[in-house]
Design a protein around this motif. Structure first.
Motif, PDB file in Angstrom:
ATOM      1  N   LYS A  92      -2.431  -2.207  13.560  1.00  0.00           N
ATOM      2  CA  LYS A  92      -3.162  -3.406  13.978  1.00  0.00           C
ATOM      3  C   LYS A  92      -2.328  -4.680  13.915  1.00  0.00           C
ATOM      4  O   LYS A  92      -2.543  -5.606  14.700  1.00  0.00           O
ATOM      5  N   LEU A  93      -1.408  -4.747  12.951  1.00  0.00           N
ATOM      6  CA  LEU A  93      -0.618  -5.961  12.758  1.00  0.00           C
ATOM      7  C   LEU A  93       0.859  -5.615  12.648  1.00  0.00           C
ATOM      8  O   LEU A  93       1.216  -4.510  12.233  1.00  0.00           O
ATOM      9  N   LYS A  94       1.698  -6.572  12.996  1.00  0.00           N
ATOM     10  CA  LYS A  94       3.119  -6.397  12.768  1.00  0.00           C
ATOM     11  C   LYS A  94       3.392  -6.394  11.261  1.00  0.00           C
ATOM     12  O   LYS A  94       2.579  -6.862  10.472  1.00  0.00           O
ATOM     13  N   THR A  95       4.549  -5.874  10.908  1.00  0.00           N
ATOM     14  CA  THR A  95       4.856  -5.667   9.503  1.00  0.00           C
ATOM     15  C   THR A  95       6.072  -6.465   9.070  1.00  0.00           C
ATOM     16  O   THR A  95       6.960  -6.762   9.870  1.00  0.00           O
ATOM     17  N   LEU A  96       6.101  -6.798   7.793  1.00  0.00           N
ATOM     18  CA  LEU A  96       7.258  -7.441   7.173  1.00  0.00           C
ATOM     19  C   LEU A  96       7.504  -6.761   5.840  1.00  0.00           C
ATOM     20  O   LEU A  96       6.625  -6.745   4.975  1.00  0.00           O
ATOM     21  N   SER A  97       8.686  -6.193   5.670  1.00  0.00           N
ATOM     22  CA  SER A  97       9.023  -5.544   4.408  1.00  0.00           C
ATOM     23  C   SER A  97       9.735  -6.533   3.493  1.00  0.00           C
ATOM     24  O   SER A  97      10.584  -7.319   3.950  1.00  0.00           O
ATOM     25  N   VAL A  98       9.393  -6.480   2.212  1.00  0.00           N
ATOM     26  CA  VAL A  98       9.934  -7.421   1.225  1.00  0.00           C
ATOM     27  C   VAL A  98      10.514  -6.631   0.053  1.00  0.00           C
ATOM     28  O   VAL A  98       9.849  -5.734  -0.481  1.00  0.00           O
ATOM     29  N   VAL A  99      11.749  -6.961  -0.337  1.00  0.00           N
ATOM     30  CA  VAL A  99      12.370  -6.311  -1.488  1.00  0.00           C
ATOM     31  C   VAL A  99      13.015  -7.371  -2.365  1.00  0.00           C
ATOM     32  O   VAL A  99      13.270  -8.496  -1.944  1.00  0.00           O
ATOM     33  N   ILE A 202      10.356   1.898   3.211  1.00  0.00           N
ATOM     34  CA  ILE A 202      10.061   0.466   3.198  1.00  0.00           C
ATOM     35  C   ILE A 202      10.808  -0.216   4.340  1.00  0.00           C
ATOM     36  O   ILE A 202      10.251  -1.016   5.091  1.00  0.00           O
ATOM     37  N   VAL A 203      12.072   0.133   4.472  1.00  0.00           N
ATOM     38  CA  VAL A 203      12.886  -0.407   5.562  1.00  0.00           C
ATOM     39  C   VAL A 203      12.332   0.041   6.913  1.00  0.00           C
ATOM     40  O   VAL A 203      12.190  -0.751   7.851  1.00  0.00           O
ATOM     41  N   GLY A 204      11.989   1.321   7.009  1.00  0.00           N
ATOM     42  CA  GLY A 204      11.609   1.894   8.290  1.00  0.00           C
ATOM     43  C   GLY A 204      10.318   1.376   8.868  1.00  0.00           C
ATOM     44  O   GLY A 204      10.136   1.383  10.086  1.00  0.00           O
ATOM     45  N   LEU A 205       9.399   0.933   8.013  1.00  0.00           N
ATOM     46  CA  LEU A 205       8.102   0.486   8.505  1.00  0.00           C
ATOM     47  C   LEU A 205       8.126  -0.946   9.037  1.00  0.00           C
ATOM     48  O   LEU A 205       7.135  -1.450   9.539  1.00  0.00           O
ATOM     49  N   SER A 206       9.260  -1.605   8.931  1.00  0.00           N
ATOM     50  CA  SER A 206       9.313  -2.993   9.366  1.00  0.00           C
ATOM     51  C   SER A 206      10.443  -3.229  10.349  1.00  0.00           C
ATOM     52  O   SER A 206      11.436  -2.517  10.358  1.00  0.00           O
ATOM     53  N   GLN A 207      10.275  -4.245  11.162  1.00  0.00           N
ATOM     54  CA  GLN A 207      11.327  -4.651  12.077  1.00  0.00           C
ATOM     55  C   GLN A 207      12.332  -5.570  11.399  1.00  0.00           C
ATOM     56  O   GLN A 207      13.488  -5.652  11.790  1.00  0.00           O
ATOM     57  N   ILE A 208      11.881  -6.297  10.373  1.00  0.00           N
ATOM     58  CA  ILE A 208      12.730  -7.220   9.622  1.00  0.00           C
ATOM     59  C   ILE A 208      12.538  -6.961   8.128  1.00  0.00           C
ATOM     60  O   ILE A 208      11.413  -6.781   7.659  1.00  0.00           O
ATOM     61  N   LEU A 209      13.637  -6.946   7.391  1.00  0.00           N
ATOM     62  CA  LEU A 209      13.595  -6.796   5.935  1.00  0.00           C
ATOM     63  C   LEU A 209      13.898  -8.138   5.295  1.00  0.00           C
ATOM     64  O   LEU A 209      14.934  -8.746   5.583  1.00  0.00           O
ATOM     65  N   LEU A 210      12.999  -8.607   4.446  1.00  0.00           N
ATOM     66  CA  LEU A 210      13.197  -9.861   3.727  1.00  0.00           C
ATOM     67  C   LEU A 210      13.708  -9.561   2.314  1.00  0.00           C
ATOM     68  O   LEU A 210      13.024  -8.883   1.538  1.00  0.00           O
ATOM     69  N   VAL A 211      14.893 -10.059   2.006  1.00  0.00           N
ATOM     70  CA  VAL A 211      15.487  -9.891   0.672  1.00  0.00           C
ATOM     71  C   VAL A 211      15.311 -11.204  -0.076  1.00  0.00           C
ATOM     72  O   VAL A 211      15.886 -12.231   0.296  1.00  0.00           O
ATOM     73  N   VAL A 212      14.513 -11.162  -1.147  1.00  0.00           N
ATOM     74  CA  VAL A 212      14.228 -12.383  -1.895  1.00  0.00           C
ATOM     75  C   VAL A 212      15.251 -12.606  -2.998  1.00  0.00           C
ATOM     76  O   VAL A 212      15.809 -13.703  -3.136  1.00  0.00           O
ATOM     77  N   GLU A 213      15.521 -11.603  -3.799  1.00  0.00           N
ATOM     78  CA  GLU A 213      16.528 -11.676  -4.856  1.00  0.00           C
ATOM     79  C   GLU A 213      17.202 -10.329  -4.982  1.00  0.00           C
ATOM     80  O   GLU A 213      16.510  -9.315  -5.149  1.00  0.00           O
ATOM     81  N   ALA A 214      18.527 -10.304  -4.906  1.00  0.00           N
ATOM     82  CA  ALA A 214      19.240  -9.033  -5.037  1.00  0.00           C
ATOM     83  C   ALA A 214      20.586  -9.259  -5.716  1.00  0.00           C
ATOM     84  O   ALA A 214      21.388 -10.086  -5.259  1.00  0.00           O
ATOM     85  N   LYS A 215      20.824  -8.543  -6.778  1.00  0.00           N
ATOM     86  CA  LYS A 215      22.152  -8.547  -7.379  1.00  0.00           C
ATOM     87  C   LYS A 215      23.098  -7.752  -6.487  1.00  0.00           C
ATOM     88  O   LYS A 215      22.682  -7.010  -5.604  1.00  0.00           O
ATOM     89  N   ARG A 216      24.390  -7.899  -6.742  1.00  0.00           N
ATOM     90  CA  ARG A 216      25.370  -7.206  -5.908  1.00  0.00           C
ATOM     91  C   ARG A 216      25.222  -5.692  -5.997  1.00  0.00           C
ATOM     92  O   ARG A 216      25.394  -4.989  -5.007  1.00  0.00           O
TER      93      ARG A 216
END
Length: 286
Positions: A92-99, A202-216
């Protein structure tokens, strides 16, 4: 249930990847029995499993189900069989994945509370994440409080929650039109090797992946690599080079990820880049 349902459920007990599963569907049962040891016993086991799911309110899907999210077919090793509780909000709606980090900073949480919240209130989206403590749960929480669906992929079965306290989120997730999803049998406990497989979903279900905080060196940084390899765009919240919490973010920005300062930046990317992804994979707009 039909033959495709049964054969998909059979993959819970016998390893069949998407390619092999698709090929076998074109064969008759005698041919299949020559390829899969103990096929008839496994088939009965699959039927019993699906009957149990039906009695316990568990939904399932496979690549030939109408509710299957077809974006998942464009990742490495697409899942053949998924169980879920809730609704297929991705239809029903577009998706945005957040990690992001499991031990986020106050700044990371504040960014989500202000900017992700403002974005989904203006442009409702299905927020997809992995139920983990930290950024994942903060993203799910923002969605729930904004009244938009959220989808949580688990590294365990949907009746054996990891983290365990996430089970208390289920009623509100269902009430707002979202779902909890897993590629494991419902009683499967979490295993460490499941996290990488969960992250690809998680990656596959979205067109864009939003990375909020990630260590190296982090699962979120690895998820961003999976996203880039599967043709997704990666959006990154910037941070100080003196803060190790943002080391992975800065690496991603240096290598060409999109910088997202606020809800307006996120809106611009979600409005423009999604269409590029959909043209690339030749899928109809949702």
């Amino acid at each position: 249930m039909d033959f495709k349902d049964i054969l998909a459920a059979l993959t819970c007990f016998y390893p069949l990847n998407y390619s092999r599963f698709s090929q076998i569907l074109s064969l008759d049962e005698n041919q299949i029995s020559r390829l899969i040891p103990n096929y008839h016993k496994l088939k009965e086991k699959a039927k019993i499993t699906l009957d149990s799911f039906s009695k316990n309110g568990i939904s399932w899907m496979h690549p030939f189900s109408p509710q299957y999210p077809h974006y998942l077919l464009y990742i490495d090793d697409p899942p053949v069989f998924l169980t879920y509780r809730g609704s297929p909000a991705w239809l029903k709606l577009k998706t945005l994945s957040v990690v992001g980090s499991r031990e986020p900073s106050v700044i990371g949480i504040s960014w989500l509370e202000e900017h992700l919240s403002a974005y989904v209130k203006k442009s409702p989206r299905v927020i997809v994440s992995g139920a983990a403590r930290g950024i994942d749960q903060a993203a799910h929480s923002v969605a729930l409080r904004a009244g938009v669906p959220t989808v949580a992929f688990l590294p365990s079965g949907i009746d054996n929650f990891y983290p365990k306290d996430f089970k208390f989120w289920l009623p509100e997730i269902i009430e707002t039109g979202g779902a909890v999803v897993s590629e494991y049998l419902p009683d499967q406990p979490m295993l460490s090797r499941h996290f990488h497989r969960r992250n690809r979903l998680i990656v596959g279900l979205s067109q864009i992946l939003l990375v909020v905080e990630a260590k190296r060196r982090s699962g979120s940084r690895m998820s961003a690599g999976l996203a880039l390899n599967s043709g997704r765009d990666v959006a990154v919240v910037p941070g100080s080079p003196l803060d190790p919490q943002y080391g992975g973010n800065l690496d991603l920005l240096y290598n060409g990820a999109y910088l997202v300062r606020d809800s307006e930046d996120l809106h611009f990317l979600m409005t423009n880049k999604i269409h590029e992804f959909e043209r690339q994979i030749s899928l109809p707009l949702m």
